[in-house]
Design a protein around this motif. Sequence first.
Motif, PDB file in Angstrom:
ATOM      1  N   ARG A 132      48.874 -38.736  76.702  1.00 20.65           N
ATOM      2  CA  ARG A 132      48.449 -39.841  75.683  1.00 20.65           C
ATOM      3  C   ARG A 132      49.873 -41.119  75.216  1.00 20.65           C
ATOM      4  O   ARG A 132      49.773 -42.499  75.826  1.00 20.65           O
ATOM      5  N   GLU A 133      50.940 -39.991  75.427  1.00 17.62           N
ATOM      6  CA  GLU A 133      52.040 -40.862  74.300  1.00 17.62           C
ATOM      7  C   GLU A 133      52.729 -41.396  75.232  1.00 17.62           C
ATOM      8  O   GLU A 133      53.341 -42.600  75.576  1.00 17.62           O
ATOM      9  N   ILE A 134      52.760 -40.605  75.768  1.00 11.83           N
ATOM     10  CA  ILE A 134      53.620 -41.965  77.629  1.00 11.83           C
ATOM     11  C   ILE A 134      52.740 -42.943  78.470  1.00 11.83           C
ATOM     12  O   ILE A 134      53.639 -43.725  78.608  1.00 11.83           O
ATOM     13  N   LEU A 135      51.525 -42.374  77.832  1.00 10.54           N
ATOM     14  CA  LEU A 135      50.583 -44.175  78.611  1.00 10.54           C
ATOM     15  C   LEU A 135      51.557 -44.991  78.098  1.00 10.54           C
ATOM     16  O   LEU A 135      51.513 -46.116  78.220  1.00 10.54           O
ATOM     17  N   ASP A 136      51.183 -44.399  76.325  1.00  6.79           N
ATOM     18  CA  ASP A 136      51.341 -45.430  75.538  1.00  6.79           C
ATOM     19  C   ASP A 136      52.513 -46.623  75.846  1.00  6.79           C
ATOM     20  O   ASP A 136      52.615 -47.609  75.329  1.00  6.79           O
ATOM     21  N   ASN A 137      53.423 -45.410  75.856  1.00  6.39           N
ATOM     22  CA  ASN A 137      55.071 -46.212  76.126  1.00  6.39           C
ATOM     23  C   ASN A 137      55.312 -46.998  77.174  1.00  6.39           C
ATOM     24  O   ASN A 137      55.389 -47.513  76.989  1.00  6.39           O
ATOM     25  N   ALA A 138      53.962 -46.399  78.377  1.00  3.68           N
ATOM     26  CA  ALA A 138      54.411 -47.463  79.478  1.00  3.68           C
ATOM     27  C   ALA A 138      53.711 -48.673  79.191  1.00  3.68           C
ATOM     28  O   ALA A 138      53.925 -49.545  80.128  1.00  3.68           O
ATOM     29  N   LEU A 139      52.130 -48.795  78.453  1.00  2.00           N
ATOM     30  CA  LEU A 139      51.497 -49.960  79.151  1.00  2.00           C
ATOM     31  C   LEU A 139      53.020 -50.697  77.739  1.00  2.00           C
ATOM     32  O   LEU A 139      52.490 -52.190  77.918  1.00  2.00           O
ATOM     33  N   PRO A 145      58.030 -56.990  82.646  1.00  5.46           N
ATOM     34  CA  PRO A 145      58.626 -56.172  83.704  1.00  5.46           C
ATOM     35  C   PRO A 145      59.999 -56.476  84.393  1.00  5.46           C
ATOM     36  O   PRO A 145      60.549 -56.258  85.001  1.00  5.46           O
ATOM     37  N   THR A 146      60.733 -57.056  83.761  1.00  2.44           N
ATOM     38  CA  THR A 146      61.939 -57.757  83.564  1.00  2.44           C
ATOM     39  C   THR A 146      63.180 -56.932  83.634  1.00  2.44           C
ATOM     40  O   THR A 146      64.045 -57.064  83.474  1.00  2.44           O
ATOM     41  N   ALA A 147      62.716 -56.164  82.553  1.00  4.34           N
ATOM     42  CA  ALA A 147      63.777 -55.700  81.515  1.00  4.34           C
ATOM     43  C   ALA A 147      64.485 -54.867  82.535  1.00  4.34           C
ATOM     44  O   ALA A 147      63.197 -53.892  83.624  1.00  4.34           O
ATOM     45  N   PRO A 148      65.604 -54.312  82.649  1.00  3.32           N
ATOM     46  CA  PRO A 148      65.902 -53.405  83.765  1.00  3.32           C
ATOM     47  C   PRO A 148      65.452 -51.814  83.926  1.00  3.32           C
ATOM     48  O   PRO A 148      64.564 -51.841  85.036  1.00  3.32           O
ATOM     49  N   LYS A 149      65.034 -51.386  82.765  1.00  2.00           N
ATOM     50  CA  LYS A 149      64.834 -50.163  82.687  1.00  2.00           C
ATOM     51  C   LYS A 149      63.147 -50.404  83.903  1.00  2.00           C
ATOM     52  O   LYS A 149      62.671 -49.422  84.996  1.00  2.00           O
ATOM     53  N   ALA A 153      62.028 -49.560  87.444  1.00  2.00           N
ATOM     54  CA  ALA A 153      60.916 -48.215  87.890  1.00  2.00           C
ATOM     55  C   ALA A 153      59.316 -48.697  88.453  1.00  2.00           C
ATOM     56  O   ALA A 153      59.102 -48.044  89.255  1.00  2.00           O
ATOM     57  N   LEU A 154      58.819 -50.213  88.876  1.00  3.42           N
ATOM     58  CA  LEU A 154      58.621 -51.022  89.154  1.00  3.42           C
ATOM     59  C   LEU A 154      59.142 -50.993  91.415  1.00  3.42           C
ATOM     60  O   LEU A 154      58.332 -50.461  91.952  1.00  3.42           O
ATOM     61  N   GLN A 155      60.625 -50.976  91.198  1.00  2.00           N
ATOM     62  CA  GLN A 155      60.474 -51.070  92.344  1.00  2.00           C
ATOM     63  C   GLN A 155      60.885 -49.143  93.373  1.00  2.00           C
ATOM     64  O   GLN A 155      60.214 -49.633  94.076  1.00  2.00           O
ATOM     65  N   ALA A 156      60.665 -48.560  92.140  1.00  3.92           N
ATOM     66  CA  ALA A 156      60.937 -46.832  93.049  1.00  3.92           C
ATOM     67  C   ALA A 156      59.465 -46.708  93.220  1.00  3.92           C
ATOM     68  O   ALA A 156      59.440 -46.359  94.020  1.00  3.92           O
ATOM     69  N   PHE A 264      51.979 -44.282  89.911  1.00  8.58           N
ATOM     70  CA  PHE A 264      51.194 -44.493  88.492  1.00  8.58           C
ATOM     71  C   PHE A 264      51.921 -43.393  87.847  1.00  8.58           C
ATOM     72  O   PHE A 264      52.549 -43.161  86.667  1.00  8.58           O
ATOM     73  N   ALA A 265      51.622 -41.989  87.872  1.00 12.24           N
ATOM     74  CA  ALA A 265      52.406 -40.502  86.828  1.00 12.24           C
ATOM     75  C   ALA A 265      53.608 -40.888  87.151  1.00 12.24           C
ATOM     76  O   ALA A 265      54.695 -40.844  85.792  1.00 12.24           O
ATOM     77  N   TRP A 266      54.396 -41.125  87.744  1.00 12.43           N
ATOM     78  CA  TRP A 266      56.016 -41.513  88.382  1.00 12.43           C
ATOM     79  C   TRP A 266      56.217 -42.684  87.836  1.00 12.43           C
ATOM     80  O   TRP A 266      57.987 -42.778  86.578  1.00 12.43           O
ATOM     81  N   PHE A 267      55.587 -43.669  87.564  1.00 11.04           N
ATOM     82  CA  PHE A 267      56.368 -44.619  86.561  1.00 11.04           C
ATOM     83  C   PHE A 267      56.493 -44.359  85.139  1.00 11.04           C
ATOM     84  O   PHE A 267      57.220 -44.747  84.284  1.00 11.04           O
ATOM     85  N   CYS A 268      55.538 -43.744  84.753  1.00  9.86           N
ATOM     86  CA  CYS A 268      55.292 -43.764  83.411  1.00  9.86           C
ATOM     87  C   CYS A 268      56.883 -42.856  82.483  1.00  9.86           C
ATOM     88  O   CYS A 268      57.260 -42.823  81.602  1.00  9.86           O
ATOM     89  N   ILE A 269      56.523 -41.919  83.992  1.00 10.46           N
ATOM     90  CA  ILE A 269      57.821 -41.125  83.497  1.00 10.46           C
ATOM     91  C   ILE A 269      59.392 -42.132  83.741  1.00 10.46           C
ATOM     92  O   ILE A 269      60.398 -41.704  82.676  1.00 10.46           O
ATOM     93  N   ASP A 270      59.383 -42.717  84.423  1.00  9.13           N
ATOM     94  CA  ASP A 270      60.604 -43.711  84.786  1.00  9.13           C
ATOM     95  C   ASP A 270      60.710 -44.696  83.470  1.00  9.13           C
ATOM     96  O   ASP A 270      61.859 -44.440  83.172  1.00  9.13           O
ATOM     97  N   VAL A 271      60.055 -44.751  82.328  1.00 16.29           N
ATOM     98  CA  VAL A 271      59.855 -45.923  82.103  1.00 16.29           C
ATOM     99  C   VAL A 271      60.109 -45.057  80.420  1.00 16.29           C
ATOM    100  O   VAL A 271      60.400 -45.997  79.258  1.00 16.29           O
ATOM    101  N   LEU A 272      60.618 -43.715  80.682  1.00 16.17           N
ATOM    102  CA  LEU A 272      61.049 -43.166  79.297  1.00 16.17           C
ATOM    103  C   LEU A 272      62.313 -43.377  78.843  1.00 16.17           C
ATOM    104  O   LEU A 272      63.114 -44.118  79.349  1.00 16.17           O
TER     105      LEU A 272
END
Length: 272
Positions: A132-139, A145-149, A153-156, A264-272
Amino acid sequence: MDAMGLGASTGGTAAAGAEYGATDMRAHVGPHAEGAHPGIKRGGGGTKRRIGNIASGTFVRTSDPQQQGAAGGAQAGQPTAATGHDSDRAFVGTRSSNLADRTTSDGTTSVRMEDETDAQALVIAAAVTRAREILDNALSQVGSPTAPKVSAALQANFQSTEAKTATEVSSKLQKIRDAFNGTIPVEVEAEADGTTRAYVYMIWSDIHLLPPWFADPSADGRARTIIHECSHKYTGTDDKAYHWDTAKYGGLSTKDALNNADSFAWFCIDVL
């Protein structure tokens, strides 16, 4: 394990979903991959294993040794499991006295567990809270979406940095996150199935956690799997490709990636 999206259907057959490790084999059942209703089939080398059936709306495990794994039946040294019922729920083998069904809550998310030990209950509850914490961060991140990280993550994970892609990612992540305001149902499986970490059958299925999930030393890795399975369960995503299969994963179209649980799972990880 990963499979075709939960809730998706062709000819009235709902598909299953899961998270597999890199060495698992996958089997197709009819038009669906990775197991389908009724029951789920897995295997390789031309042999498939049915581990259960749907009987009157309830999943019931099979005890037929002829339906067991691709290695030619039960593993050496393991007796054929007997089946039984505990109230309305079917199980395989003898229920150990150290197993106790329970529901826990961290004040925001409840977790209903089945067949877990006390030690496993602590790991599960912590993983759900972390997911839930990871999802909150991803949201919070996907809104920029233009922020580098976020752009990386969107491209990857979705092969696109377009605003409409970020909007769809945000929408599905929010649906997953909304489920954490209620109860996440989890069932523990005592027997390993290759490197399979977890699976769900359909939208009404519990999230099944297997020994390799508990063996993961990474708290974020365990939470990522919870997000993956919740993506299947609550948004109907498929398993088009796994992150570990870099060529196939990186070759997904944006359309397919937006219907892929691991994306979706890895996008959440990549934006941590």
